[in-house]
Scaffold this motif. Structure first.
Motif, PDB file in Angstrom:
ATOM      1  N   ALA A   1       0.839  -1.206   0.000  1.00 61.94           N
ATOM      2  CA  ALA A   1       0.000   0.000   0.000  1.00 61.94           C
ATOM      3  C   ALA A   1       0.875   1.259   0.000  1.00 61.94           C
ATOM      4  O   ALA A   1       0.567   2.236  -0.705  1.00 61.94           O
ATOM      5  CB  ALA A   1      -0.918  -0.009   1.223  1.00 61.94           C
ATOM      6  N   LEU A   2       1.961   1.237   0.774  1.00 60.95           N
ATOM      7  CA  LEU A   2       2.864   2.406   0.802  1.00 60.95           C
ATOM      8  C   LEU A   2       3.475   2.640  -0.577  1.00 60.95           C
ATOM      9  O   LEU A   2       3.581   3.783  -1.044  1.00 60.95           O
ATOM     10  CB  LEU A   2       4.005   2.167   1.796  1.00 60.95           C
ATOM     11  N   GLY A   3       3.887   1.539  -1.210  1.00 61.90           N
ATOM     12  CA  GLY A   3       4.450   1.664  -2.553  1.00 61.90           C
ATOM     13  C   GLY A   3       3.446   2.323  -3.494  1.00 61.90           C
ATOM     14  O   GLY A   3       3.780   3.250  -4.251  1.00 61.90           O
ATOM     15  N   ALA A   4       2.202   1.843  -3.418  1.00 62.45           N
ATOM     16  CA  ALA A   4       1.160   2.388  -4.295  1.00 62.45           C
ATOM     17  C   ALA A   4       0.916   3.862  -3.992  1.00 62.45           C
ATOM     18  O   ALA A   4       0.825   4.698  -4.900  1.00 62.45           O
ATOM     19  CB  ALA A   4      -0.123   1.575  -4.124  1.00 62.45           C
ATOM     20  N   LEU A   5       0.822   4.190  -2.700  1.00 65.14           N
ATOM     21  CA  LEU A   5       0.595   5.585  -2.302  1.00 65.14           C
ATOM     22  C   LEU A   5       1.716   6.479  -2.837  1.00 65.14           C
ATOM     23  O   LEU A   5       1.462   7.539  -3.432  1.00 65.14           O
ATOM     24  CB  LEU A   5       0.551   5.673  -0.769  1.00 65.14           C
ATOM     25  N   LEU A   6       2.962   6.034  -2.650  1.00 62.56           N
ATOM     26  CA  LEU A   6       4.110   6.848  -3.084  1.00 62.56           C
ATOM     27  C   LEU A   6       4.191   6.906  -4.604  1.00 62.56           C
ATOM     28  O   LEU A   6       4.753   7.846  -5.174  1.00 62.56           O
ATOM     29  CB  LEU A   6       5.415   6.279  -2.494  1.00 62.56           C
ATOM     30  N   GLY A   7       3.615   5.910  -5.263  1.00 59.11           N
ATOM     31  CA  GLY A   7       3.585   5.903  -6.724  1.00 59.11           C
ATOM     32  C   GLY A   7       2.402   6.680  -7.287  1.00 59.11           C
ATOM     33  O   GLY A   7       2.203   6.706  -8.504  1.00 59.11           O
ATOM     34  N   GLY A   8       1.579   7.246  -6.418  1.00 58.80           N
ATOM     35  CA  GLY A   8       0.469   8.092  -6.875  1.00 58.80           C
ATOM     36  C   GLY A   8      -0.814   7.338  -7.183  1.00 58.80           C
ATOM     37  O   GLY A   8      -1.686   7.844  -7.907  1.00 58.80           O
ATOM     38  N   ALA A   9      -0.980   6.138  -6.636  1.00 58.43           N
ATOM     39  CA  ALA A   9      -2.202   5.356  -6.913  1.00 58.43           C
ATOM     40  C   ALA A   9      -3.415   5.990  -6.238  1.00 58.43           C
ATOM     41  O   ALA A   9      -3.278   6.629  -5.188  1.00 58.43           O
ATOM     42  CB  ALA A   9      -2.015   3.930  -6.394  1.00 58.43           C
ATOM     43  N   PRO A  10      -4.616   5.774  -6.796  1.00 61.47           N
ATOM     44  CA  PRO A  10      -5.836   6.263  -6.130  1.00 61.47           C
ATOM     45  C   PRO A  10      -6.116   5.447  -4.860  1.00 61.47           C
ATOM     46  O   PRO A  10      -5.637   4.312  -4.734  1.00 61.47           O
ATOM     47  CB  PRO A  10      -6.936   6.032  -7.182  1.00 61.47           C
TER      48      PRO A  10
END
Ligand code: GRG
Length: 308
Positions: free
Chosen positions: A170-179
């Protein structure tokens, strides 16, 4: 870090020996870093966007292993003496604290810092909850109304192991700009993966080949651990003779055979498969970059297959 504390941290990552001489020991599988980088890639970002998340979760992972080894009195990890064995309990507690502080600092400085720190602190609360339940399981009886039920085990494993795996992705996705929906789906997938991972670990702890697992044969039965196959077998109507056998721990081979006969092994395999299917369904719920999603699926497969 303070140099002495830094040495203990480096020792825990397999980078040095006691005294600071360089070493190239195992630093673990690196599953959580991989999840963070793939989380960022699944959002269509470059993998390095997820690196602060990868670093933070690995620091927390190292911290939790360090403190867990103290709580359990474990003397070896990744084939070497645990940090508390090598440096003493007080210093090892302190090294864990330093790893924790560095994890928070790493995320606080990252883009989306406040949201990232919040995701991490939610996972930390769950880690503590899972560890507390696991410690309490040891004090509970095998049978009767106070016995540990498979549902309680699932919740414990989701908290103790799944929360940090989910947080990594989830952190990876958040830092990658995921919704937000994708961040939440990756967290769910990691949580299911954590339960599957723990159940597989339990299966290997009873029926795994010790030359492959590196664990003593029937170690979990000798230690009277409340593992999933045992709890599932105890739920069988014919479980009568099992509890005394588990309590005495004198004949773990006979206990393992009875657990299998009562359906504990097959129930655990079915549970691991269900959790993997739920992890894959969570990934399928949201649009993810195809190659990264494929690698996430391979990683799940690798983690739960582990020689079953
Ligand atoms: C983090 C605030 C906070 C408190 C810690 C000690 C504790 C509370 C929790 C313990 C959590 C724990 C040790 C869970 C087990 C997780 C697990 C499956 C570890 C093994 O992970 P692998 O196989 O290890 O990824 P490697 O060695 O490959 O890194």
């Amino acid at each position: 870090m303070h140099p002495w504390v830094g040495e203990m941290a480096a020792y825990s990552f397999g980078w040095c020996e006691v005294g600071g001489a360089p070493a190239a020991a195992s630093g673990g599988k690196g599953v959580r870093q991989a999840l963070a980088v793939l989380g960022a890639e699944s959002a269509g970002a470059r993998g390095h966007a997820g690196v602060p998340g990868a670093v933070a979760v690995e620091l927390v992972h190292a911290f939790s292993l360090l403190h867990d080894d103290i709580m359990d009195g474990d003397t070896t990890r990744r084939g070497r003496p645990t940090v508390w064995q090598a440096y003493g309990t007080g210093p090892a507690v302190l090294a864990g604290d330093a790893l924790f502080a560095l994890a928070v600092e790493t995320l606080a400085m990252a883009p989306a810092g406040p949201q990232a720190v919040r995701l991490l602190s939610e996972a930390l609360q769950d880690l503590v909850r899972g560890q507390a339940d696991d410690l309490l399981f040891a004090t509970r009886p095998w049978t009767g109304p106070e016995r540990v039920r498979p549902d309680e085990y699932r919740a414990m494993a989701e908290h103790k192991t799944g929360s940090l795996l989910g947080c990594a992705a989830a952190l990876g996705a958040l830092l990658g700009g995921a919704p937000p929906a994708s961040v939440a789906a990756l967290d769910r997938a990691g949580r299911h993966l954590g339960v599957a991972f723990q159940v597989v670990d339990d299966l290997l702890g009873i029926w795994g080949d010790p030359t492959v697992t590196g664990k003593p044969v029937h170690g979990d039965l000798r230690e009277r651990k409340k593992t999933f196959p045992v709890l599932a077998a105890l739920d069988s109507p014919a479980a009568g003779p099992l509890a005394p056998l588990l309590e005495s721990a004198a004949d773990p081979a006979a206990a393992a055979a009875l657990i299998e006969e009562l359906g504990g092994r097959s129930a655990a395999l079915a549970e691991a498969r269900r959790q993997v299917a739920a992890a894959e369904a969570a990934l399928a719920d949201v649009p993810l970059e195809a190659r990264a999603a494929g690698e996430l699926r391979s990683l799940i497969d690798f983690l739960v297959r582990r020689d079953l």
